[in-house]
Scaffold this motif. Sequence first.
Motif, mmCIF file in Angstrom:
data_model
loop_
_atom_site.group_PDB
_atom_site.id
_atom_site.type_symbol
_atom_site.label_atom_id
_atom_site.label_comp_id
_atom_site.label_asym_id
_atom_site.label_seq_id
_atom_site.Cartn_x
_atom_site.Cartn_y
_atom_site.Cartn_z
ATOM 1 N N GLY A 276 1.758 6.080 -0.256
ATOM 2 C CA GLY A 276 3.053 6.024 0.421
ATOM 3 C C GLY A 276 3.871 7.293 0.271
ATOM 4 O O GLY A 276 4.905 7.445 0.927
ATOM 5 N N SER A 277 3.410 8.223 -0.566
ATOM 6 C CA SER A 277 4.212 9.438 -0.770
ATOM 7 C C SER A 277 4.295 10.286 0.492
ATOM 8 O O SER A 277 5.171 11.133 0.607
ATOM 9 C CB SER A 277 3.672 10.275 -1.934
ATOM 10 N N SER B 231 8.848 7.831 1.643
ATOM 11 C CA SER B 231 9.282 8.624 0.492
ATOM 12 C C SER B 231 9.374 10.110 0.837
ATOM 13 O O SER B 231 10.294 10.811 0.403
ATOM 14 C CB SER B 231 8.308 8.411 -0.679
ATOM 15 N N LEU B 232 8.432 10.584 1.632
ATOM 16 C CA LEU B 232 8.437 11.995 2.040
ATOM 17 C C LEU B 232 9.679 12.305 2.867
ATOM 18 O O LEU B 232 10.331 13.333 2.672
ATOM 19 C CB LEU B 232 7.184 12.295 2.861
ATOM 20 N N MET C 57 0.832 -1.208 0.000
ATOM 21 C CA MET C 57 0.000 0.000 0.000
ATOM 22 C C MET C 57 0.866 1.256 0.000
ATOM 23 O O MET C 57 0.508 2.257 -0.598
ATOM 24 C CB MET C 57 -0.790 0.007 1.304
ATOM 25 N N ASN C 58 1.959 1.205 0.734
ATOM 26 C CA ASN C 58 2.866 2.356 0.811
ATOM 27 C C ASN C 58 4.003 2.243 -0.210
ATOM 28 O O ASN C 58 4.061 2.996 -1.153
ATOM 29 C CB ASN C 58 3.516 2.458 2.205
ATOM 30 N N ILE D 143 13.271 3.863 -2.989
ATOM 31 C CA ILE D 143 11.884 3.638 -2.597
ATOM 32 C C ILE D 143 11.008 3.696 -3.846
ATOM 33 O O ILE D 143 11.095 4.663 -4.607
ATOM 34 C CB ILE D 143 11.417 4.731 -1.612
ATOM 35 N N VAL D 144 10.197 2.674 -4.041
ATOM 36 C CA VAL D 144 9.172 2.726 -5.091
ATOM 37 C C VAL D 144 7.840 2.809 -4.366
ATOM 38 O O VAL D 144 7.433 1.881 -3.666
ATOM 39 C CB VAL D 144 9.202 1.488 -6.004
#
Lengths: 348, 348, 348, 348
Positions: free
Chosen positions: A213-214, A218-219, A173-174, A207-208
């Motif tokens: 998940g942004s 990733s943030l 999900m993330n 990170i994909v």
Amino acid sequence: SSRVWKASPGYLGGTPAAAQPRVIEPPKNILLVNKLRTPPVLEALDAFLRHIHEQHPTVKIFAEDKPDLPSGVNIWSPGPESEKIDLVITLGGDGTILHASSLFKSGAVPPVLSFSMGTLGFLLPFHADDFARALESVFEGKTTILYRMRLSCSFYDTSGVQIGGAHQGWQVMNEVTLHRGPSPHLNTIDVFVDGQHLTEAVCDGLIVSTPTGSTAYSLSAGGPIVHPSLSAIVLTPICPRSLSFRPLVFPSSSAITLRVGEKSRSSSGVSMDGQSSRILNPGEAVRVQASRYPIPCINRSSISDDTQDRKSEGVGPGKEDDWVRDINNLLQYNATFRSKALLRHSRI
Amino acid sequence: SSRVWKASPGYLGGTPAAAQPRVIEPPKNILLVNKLRTPPVLEALDAFLRHIHEQHPTVKIFAEDKPDLPSGVNIWSPGPESEKIDLVITLGGDGTILHASSLFKSGAVPPVLSFSMGTLGFLLPFHADDFARALESVFEGKTTILYRMRLSCSFYDTSGVQIGGAHQGWQVMNEVTLHRGPSPHLNTIDVFVDGQHLTEAVCDGLIVSTPTGSTAYSLSAGGPIVHPSLSAIVLTPICPRSLSFRPLVFPSSSAITLRVGEKSRSSSGVSMDGQSSRILNPGEAVRVQASRYPIPCINRSSISDDTQDRKSEGVGPGKEDDWVRDINNLLQYNATFRSKALLRHSRI
Amino acid sequence: SSRVWKASPGYLGGTPAAAQPRVIEPPKNILLVNKLRTPPVLEALDAFLRHIHEQHPTVKIFAEDKPDLPSGVNIWSPGPESEKIDLVITLGGDGTILHASSLFKSGAVPPVLSFSMGTLGFLLPFHADDFARALESVFEGKTTILYRMRLSCSFYDTSGVQIGGAHQGWQVMNEVTLHRGPSPHLNTIDVFVDGQHLTEAVCDGLIVSTPTGSTAYSLSAGGPIVHPSLSAIVLTPICPRSLSFRPLVFPSSSAITLRVGEKSRSSSGVSMDGQSSRILNPGEAVRVQASRYPIPCINRSSISDDTQDRKSEGVGPGKEDDWVRDINNLLQYNATFRSKALLRHSRI
Amino acid sequence: SSRVWKASPGYLGGTPAAAQPRVIEPPKNILLVNKLRTPPVLEALDAFLRHIHEQHPTVKIFAEDKPDLPSGVNIWSPGPESEKIDLVITLGGDGTILHASSLFKSGAVPPVLSFSMGTLGFLLPFHADDFARALESVFEGKTTILYRMRLSCSFYDTSGVQIGGAHQGWQVMNEVTLHRGPSPHLNTIDVFVDGQHLTEAVCDGLIVSTPTGSTAYSLSAGGPIVHPSLSAIVLTPICPRSLSFRPLVFPSSSAITLRVGEKSRSSSGVSMDGQSSRILNPGEAVRVQASRYPIPCINRSSISDDTQDRKSEGVGPGKEDDWVRDINNLLQYNATFRSKALLRHSRI
Ligand SMILES: NC(=O)C1=CN([C@@H]2O[C@H](COP(=O)(O)OP(=O)(O)OC[C@H]3O[C@@H](n4cnc5c(N)ncnc54)[C@H](O)[C@@H]3O)[C@@H](O)[C@H]2O)C=CC1
Ligand SMILES: NC(=O)C1=CN([C@@H]2O[C@H](COP(=O)(O)OP(=O)(O)OC[C@H]3O[C@@H](n4cnc5c(N)ncnc54)[C@H](O)[C@@H]3O)[C@@H](O)[C@H]2O)C=CC1
Ligand SMILES: NC(=O)C1=CN([C@@H]2O[C@H](COP(=O)(O)OP(=O)(O)OC[C@H]3O[C@@H](n4cnc5c(N)ncnc54)[C@H](O)[C@@H]3O)[C@@H](O)[C@H]2O)C=CC1
Ligand SMILES: NC(=O)C1=CN([C@@H]2O[C@H](COP(=O)(O)OP(=O)(O)OC[C@H]3O[C@@H](n4cnc5c(N)ncnc54)[C@H](O)[C@@H]3O)[C@@H](O)[C@H]2O)C=CC1
């Protein structure tokens, strides 16, 4: 408040893209998911059960097999044979809904209604105390669903042969993360997009991420914030040895392949939604693609109180975008310098 | 080369998302667009004209009205009455194709074939010297089209009434920028998404960009690189007075409204694709939305030479993604530190 | 070249700050440091030894105890009793000079002359092939020294008592890093500056770096590039869960204390110049301060060839700043987009 | 509070570097500086005057020549002949102290005591309501001074000859900025460090900042936060057309020269502490260096109330670093995501 916009000029009309109203059938089989078993969680679970038994006596309730399962709850475990669930209720932090997603990692997911124990979150629209109202909205079919995209992964050995059979897809999900982990040595990872070599990344990891998940790992690594209703894949480097490695945003039709460089001095640990999953050795690869099975999340706005004062802000009922509120409230997005607002008591 | 990937393992298959093969009819009316009139440009124009007249004598050629229009070229200016163009050819820098886009600012755009004069660019797939081969591919109908999204804008006065009538939409290919310009004072801009207040930005300015524009001004201001085949809108702040203002990526269905704060100490200059367009005073607003008229750009890969060695890299003909090559070649994306590659002659 | 500045207008005078000319005594005891023992390294070592024995027969040569020590080399190990070294020569990558620094981790360091095996680096001013000229400059006393600041560390248990005695200081040249390592859970670290609580960092880790280290890990994590002749301490977060955590630069008189939060869900691994050193459990702390013992590095410019063409660029002999060249050559600092420079053969 | 650190373990001792206690003589000539003349400012000025006249009748008070100068105030204007000032008092925002700095732009500055009108700021340690206590501390000689570095500038024509004579230096407290301003075209600026060409910047502009200015414009443009007690010069690009242009930190001994490229398509506007100062045409240059005249700012901590509870935090009287408090309070530095702290009333 600066959010109040008295009249509603032409340019402020429009329906937010985030969530689509959807009529869902009254659920018959509900799966309750929780990770912690602290007294408040157990109390909340009890209240849930009582409420459902009283209001909807025909509904069957399921849970994963755990030591102190409350009576009246059926044991459920993921699998082709297991009973079809038509509503998932999670109770706990963001990790709990990530766990719920992992229970349906190989196929479609039922609508998910998520409750927090006092802390809100991006993935946690409701507070446990409000469960009755939230549940009743669902039984009345009044919901707004945000389809959160997921990613599916497959792994490949050094000769490019898939590991673990075709069914080994795992939905996240993330994000999927590659990281050097405890190795002191940098990872060298070749990145391919739709089969084309994009770049060789020398870094702590990559990170994909989904749009959901942004706002997670990733943030923290410097990625952009992507609205969860967009279908896109974000590639964000973690501490790259390059001045010019920027986050990239791909269409959801792209397939991203990360292959640990043949000469990489370290292996790469793969994490999926924060769970360590496996080690990739030099020459091995993971391929990440949009999953066919997004996760339908029931939105906060869908059941907000009609008498609430936010309604006066020119945004119609059910139209407000949770996400806008969340990035402001939870991330303190663009918190302005307080030079204009310092209170007297904070002086000297 | 590190891009060579000998065999083609399963995870490297797949068609790049960037561009879709499309059969286009042989063009009948071609519009030639150039900004500079330097000798090399004029020579190239002559060669174009000769080639087309010889090879496709029935084709009509148009150009904007300029002093030294070559003979055999018809004058064309944008408007509902003007002849229908079915191919646009641009000759010059990125600014030339931005200008071509502005000629079709209120409606559909014909396919665009862009040539550079020696410098390649994101918007310039072809070199002028290769025009014959590129043109013939188009006449043979062998093209791959990348539909580049555009944004349309409308302006509002302090009472929220649209300025300049309903038709005043202007399409941009890169971005709409608000900037304090020569004012020493910071801009205060309220940002609304689909009518909902997102944030109050105190900054030098704000950029609302297409994926195409994500490698232009937005990139310089710290924005992510977004693949041009994605439909999305990027909001990037310019020098915000906040530690926590990050670039945002919205679905293309979102409408972004920027309204200069009532108490803003300065007006805000609006630029569209780098052209100053107007001043917004405190209380005035611009609304930006995806345009219904993307710009169909003919891709480099569509006509690449079949005998080229890149073919051996496992990417089928016409399948390579120009964009991947461009961000590597033009942006020097993720250029790795040269510690491993220093040549002897650069020592001491 | 764009670096050539024909005349030398007033505003271009001035001595670079980076390195100070210093007369050093001809060395009597030289320590040779290398990590790899590959054939080229061993050959280079042999050449060094021969040269020194021939040209400076009274000089004593030392090395760490390793299996295949060349004859005529004395074994040396760090310690209060060991012979006083007055020149260190390193042969290998950046890791070799970091290792040399660690050999003098508790006190003063002799001047260091560093040679690479074909790859230049920030810490590697000379190529092994040029050893003769470089060495002779040193014996002639013609050197320019860059004093690179180091950091010293001390560790504290949960009650604030120093672990390992007062002498346990360890000097680093690049940085001290705390990192969650293999733990999936974020680190929570309290940061104190001169005893005052600065912030609670929730992140993958934190880097406390010297200016020298500012081009190493700290740069990858987003830190600024700090000139190595500045005395300063850089604090750079690794993937913080906050939008507003920026790198900080402190005066070298500051003491930075990092204390793993009492409630932190994970321990924190400490790395010093890339070597794993210990684990800090919740409540434990490390204190980082400028060391009294910088590392005197012999600069490339100090012995550059007087007949070199760079001289014509208006920068006097011995005045050029290695660092300016390094960030351009090694980091490809501010590499401009190649739109202006694309060669024909890279087209189509 | 998370800042409370009960016991004071060894690693938390130490004197903050930020400010040095300094005994200053009781002032005889005080210059009052204000920009706004709103009723609250005028009232505060009156209260100041009354207090000083009553408590220190022999003190002479000066102000710049303005329409409604209160009686008992002498007119002062900068110049070699003007009376020597030994205390400057500013009343207003950060701009007021920047203005005060500009009054002493060619030489030494007396100690500066800055009061805000209700909003605190980095440059505004005191609230106007607290003036009596602050002033008395100064008269009693109990102050802590932070010497804030300034930069001096000189301008050069296309042939490298200084414009405006040798005395034309102008001191800035925050920064010197070059910016394309209203020009749609990018600036091309050659950057030299101590006469050596560093890079060619293609960008909106460049900022050369003091540590004080590192929390002003430079921060908005992505620069690091530098402690004001460090002597250093920060170079921060504004929207560079390069993926790899990072902020640089130089020692204060460096001279930075910015020269508008000969082929730059636009001129560059120079701002000094936010005041437009001049236009630099292609080929013209500005040279920026540390000024010999820092600005001595009286610190908040120097006169904080001894009975205050902050004292119990283990930081001795007068030892607390204003800056640490400021970056937390004013910049909301590292504001953590509120997931842990959401209040009930912000739900649904
Ligand atoms: N340096 C970092 O920022 C790291 C972040 N993570 C993230 O943690 C996630 C796993 O979460 P947990 O199991 O709860 O582990 P956890 O208990 O370590 O929590 C991670 C934090 O991320 C938050 N979070 C999770 N998903 C989010 C989302 N989509 N948007 C905004 N915030 C989100 C959680 O609320 C929590 O505050 C991973 O998927 C990864 O994204 C994992 C490692 C490092
Ligand atoms: N600081 C900055 O980076 C600024 C950038 N611009 C950009 O310039 C554009 C106008 O271009 P010109 O008329 O040619 O002005 P120009 O001649 O000033 O060139 C701007 C530069 O941007 C490049 N560029 C334009 N569109 C691009 C794209 N989509 N992707 C990658 N590079 C691109 C051009 O090749 C050129 O190098 C604006 O749309 C804006 O994006 C405008 C002002 C400042
Ligand atoms: N993601 C990252 O960027 C990471 C960087 N490192 C760095 O590696 C260093 C250890 O180096 P090695 O033992 O050689 O390990 P290594 O063989 O893993 O090399 C690390 C890389 O950093 C370069 N490097 C080292 N010091 C440098 C400096 N002061 N300026 C510019 N480049 C520098 C080396 O040349 C090499 O390319 C650590 O001190 C740490 O700074 C360590 C882990 C992760
Ligand atoms: N995009 C941006 O962030 C811009 C910032 N500025 C800054 O404004 C300064 C001039 O200030 P004013 O005359 O008051 O203009 P102003 O009234 O436009 O205020 C600029 C803002 O910067 C704050 N500020 C000024 N110096 C500061 C410092 N050293 N640290 C932290 N905050 C500071 C002020 O309190 C105010 O909030 C310039 O020196 C420049 O640094 C100027 C233009 C654009």
